[in-house]
Motif scaffolding. Structure first.
Motif, PDB file in Angstrom:
ATOM      1  N   LEU A 162       0.836  -1.200   0.000  1.00 13.87           N
ATOM      2  CA  LEU A 162       0.000   0.000   0.000  1.00 13.87           C
ATOM      3  C   LEU A 162       0.872   1.251   0.000  1.00 13.87           C
ATOM      4  O   LEU A 162       1.454   1.612   1.027  1.00 13.87           O
ATOM      5  N   PRO A 163       0.985   1.922  -1.129  1.00 12.59           N
ATOM      6  CA  PRO A 163       1.711   3.196  -1.128  1.00 12.59           C
ATOM      7  C   PRO A 163       0.938   4.248  -0.349  1.00 12.59           C
ATOM      8  O   PRO A 163      -0.281   4.122  -0.142  1.00 12.59           O
ATOM      9  N   GLU A 164       1.625   5.283   0.085  1.00 10.78           N
ATOM     10  CA  GLU A 164       0.965   6.312   0.888  1.00 10.78           C
ATOM     11  C   GLU A 164       1.463   7.687   0.478  1.00 10.78           C
ATOM     12  O   GLU A 164       2.666   7.931   0.388  1.00 10.78           O
ATOM     13  N   ASP A 165       0.527   8.603   0.214  1.00 10.37           N
ATOM     14  CA  ASP A 165       0.855   9.978  -0.167  1.00 10.37           C
ATOM     15  C   ASP A 165       0.922  10.875   1.067  1.00 10.37           C
ATOM     16  O   ASP A 165       0.428  10.525   2.138  1.00 10.37           O
ATOM     17  N   ARG A 166       1.500  12.046   0.869  1.00  9.18           N
ATOM     18  CA  ARG A 166       1.561  13.014   1.967  1.00  9.18           C
ATOM     19  C   ARG A 166       0.187  13.573   2.295  1.00  9.18           C
ATOM     20  O   ARG A 166      -0.155  13.732   3.457  1.00  9.18           O
ATOM     21  N   GLY A 167      -0.590  13.892   1.286  1.00  4.15           N
ATOM     22  CA  GLY A 167      -1.862  14.553   1.516  1.00  4.15           C
ATOM     23  C   GLY A 167      -1.675  16.057   1.667  1.00  4.15           C
ATOM     24  O   GLY A 167      -0.557  16.562   1.738  1.00  4.15           O
ATOM     25  N   GLU A 168      -2.771  16.787   1.726  1.00  2.85           N
ATOM     26  CA  GLU A 168      -2.712  18.247   1.784  1.00  2.85           C
ATOM     27  C   GLU A 168      -2.350  18.733   3.188  1.00  2.85           C
ATOM     28  O   GLU A 168      -2.836  18.206   4.185  1.00  2.85           O
ATOM     29  N   GLU A 169      -1.467  19.720   3.225  1.00  9.07           N
ATOM     30  CA  GLU A 169      -1.065  20.400   4.465  1.00  9.07           C
ATOM     31  C   GLU A 169      -0.390  19.453   5.446  1.00  9.07           C
ATOM     32  O   GLU A 169      -0.461  19.649   6.663  1.00  9.07           O
TER      33      GLU A 169
ATOM     34  N   SER B 220       3.559  10.877  11.846  1.00 11.07           N
ATOM     35  CA  SER B 220       2.247  10.225  11.892  1.00 11.07           C
ATOM     36  C   SER B 220       2.343   8.811  12.451  1.00 11.07           C
ATOM     37  O   SER B 220       1.489   8.379  13.233  1.00 11.07           O
ATOM     38  N   TYR B 221       3.380   8.080  12.079  1.00 12.87           N
ATOM     39  CA  TYR B 221       3.541   6.715  12.572  1.00 12.87           C
ATOM     40  C   TYR B 221       4.022   6.693  14.021  1.00 12.87           C
ATOM     41  O   TYR B 221       3.570   5.873  14.828  1.00 12.87           O
ATOM     42  N   LEU B 222       4.941   7.575  14.354  1.00 14.35           N
ATOM     43  CA  LEU B 222       5.487   7.600  15.710  1.00 14.35           C
ATOM     44  C   LEU B 222       4.419   7.923  16.745  1.00 14.35           C
ATOM     45  O   LEU B 222       4.304   7.255  17.777  1.00 14.35           O
ATOM     46  N   VAL B 223       3.615   8.925  16.474  1.00 17.69           N
ATOM     47  CA  VAL B 223       2.563   9.320  17.410  1.00 17.69           C
ATOM     48  C   VAL B 223       1.505   8.224  17.520  1.00 17.69           C
ATOM     49  O   VAL B 223       1.044   7.894  18.609  1.00 17.69           O
ATOM     50  N   ALA B 224       1.140   7.637  16.386  1.00 18.16           N
ATOM     51  CA  ALA B 224       0.151   6.555  16.406  1.00 18.16           C
ATOM     52  C   ALA B 224       0.625   5.383  17.256  1.00 18.16           C
ATOM     53  O   ALA B 224      -0.153   4.786  18.009  1.00 18.16           O
TER      54      ALA B 224
ATOM     55  N   ALA C 155      -5.235   4.804   7.575  1.00 15.95           N
ATOM     56  CA  ALA C 155      -5.498   6.130   7.008  1.00 15.95           C
ATOM     57  C   ALA C 155      -4.961   6.219   5.580  1.00 15.95           C
ATOM     58  O   ALA C 155      -3.894   5.674   5.278  1.00 15.95           O
ATOM     59  N   PRO C 156      -5.652   6.906   4.687  1.00 20.93           N
ATOM     60  CA  PRO C 156      -5.263   6.907   3.275  1.00 20.93           C
ATOM     61  C   PRO C 156      -3.994   7.692   2.965  1.00 20.93           C
ATOM     62  O   PRO C 156      -3.366   7.462   1.936  1.00 20.93           O
ATOM     63  N   ASP C 157      -3.627   8.635   3.827  1.00 21.03           N
ATOM     64  CA  ASP C 157      -2.410   9.411   3.595  1.00 21.03           C
ATOM     65  C   ASP C 157      -1.918   9.995   4.917  1.00 21.03           C
ATOM     66  O   ASP C 157      -2.596   9.914   5.939  1.00 21.03           O
ATOM     67  N   PHE C 158      -0.716  10.578   4.892  1.00 23.40           N
ATOM     68  CA  PHE C 158      -0.123  11.126   6.115  1.00 23.40           C
ATOM     69  C   PHE C 158      -0.999  12.214   6.718  1.00 23.40           C
ATOM     70  O   PHE C 158      -1.200  12.271   7.926  1.00 23.40           O
ATOM     71  N   ALA C 159      -1.521  13.099   5.864  1.00 22.98           N
ATOM     72  CA  ALA C 159      -2.302  14.229   6.363  1.00 22.98           C
ATOM     73  C   ALA C 159      -3.564  13.752   7.084  1.00 22.98           C
ATOM     74  O   ALA C 159      -3.927  14.265   8.145  1.00 22.98           O
TER      75      ALA C 159
END
Length: 245
Positions: free
Chosen positions: A138-145, A185-189, A205-209
């Motif tokens: 599963l690739p993952e994009d940054r997402g907006e902001e 995002s991964y560390l906090v989760a 979640a679909p992306d980092f944002a």
């Protein structure tokens, strides 16, 4: 879509990319898995997939800790998971790369692995001594902001740490925290004290944002709850750092 077949290690916890997973392996099906991984050439990664077990299903006793000496032995790769493992496991997991696989004198194993890539569980094969699975990366994009959200999450996470650790304000994580959105995002989760379904939602979640937005809401809620408590519960999380490898 890129697919791969790997050994499958179900746990009652969620593994995130970049986070370290220590395992004390004593059940025969997972000992067989580790013996197989030890046959991997030294220049190739020793990979297996970790998936979280859904609520309501028995947890296979092969995670951290010592075995229950009073428990009846279970046999077979599907023991404890029912006839359809796809119903027993969450559909998104994480590939683990085992840097250390050390066999003890009694045949159990000490394993230290690191999460690498998110994967979707497509099928499970129980025909061998341990479970294997066909997985889709599963690739993952940054997402907006994403960057601005990462900075906001880090600020909120620091406040959460202080409330969680109590009056002495001990740090849950030592040293400077990274500010790259995906890592944050991964560390906090992984570090927040959340139940498995919530951690699983964050992994999926679909992306980092999107993950960071969810974490920001969770951090604000959890910090507010901690602020209202007359005293804070003791937790191993406040006594040592989580390794990012």
């Amino acid at each position: 879509m890129t697919t791969v077949r790997l050994p499958l290690f179900p746990l009652n916890s969620v593994l995130f990319p970049g986070l370290v997973l220590p395992l004390n392996v004593f059940e025969e099906r997972y000992r067989a898995m580790m013996r197989s991984l030890l046959k991997t050439p030294e220049d190739e990664p020793r990979r297996f997939a970790v998936v979280a077990i859904r609520d309501g299903h028995e947890v296979a006793p092969a995670a951290q800790g010592m075995p229950d000496s009073t428990a009846q032995p279970r046999r077979g790769p599907l023991a404890g998971f029912g006839a359809d493992p796809l119903k027993a496991f969450h559909s998104v997991g994480c590939v683990a790369d085992a840097a250390t696989v050390r066999e003890r004198g009694d045949g159990t194993f000490e394993v230290l692995a690191t999460g690498t890539t998110r994967v979707r569980l497509l099928s499970v094969d129980a025909s061998g001594p341990y479970l294997t699975a066909e997985l889709q990366e599963l690739p993952e994009d940054r997402g907006e902001e994403a960057q601005a959200l990462a900075e906001a999450v880090l600020r909120a996470f620091r406040q959460y740490q202080k409330r969680l650790a109590g009056a002495r304000e001990l740090s849950v994580l030592s040293g400077e925290l990274p500010d790259e959105p995906g890592v944050v995002s991964y560390l906090v989760a992984a570090t927040m004290m959340l139940d498995t379904p919530t951690k699983q939602r964050l992994l999926q979640a679909p992306d980092f944002a999107s993950r960071l937005r969810d974490e920001l809401k969770l951090l604000r809620v959890e910090t507010a709850i901690l602020r209202g408590l007359p005293s804070l519960p003791a937790s191993d999380l406040t006594r040592g750092p989580t390794s990012l490898n």
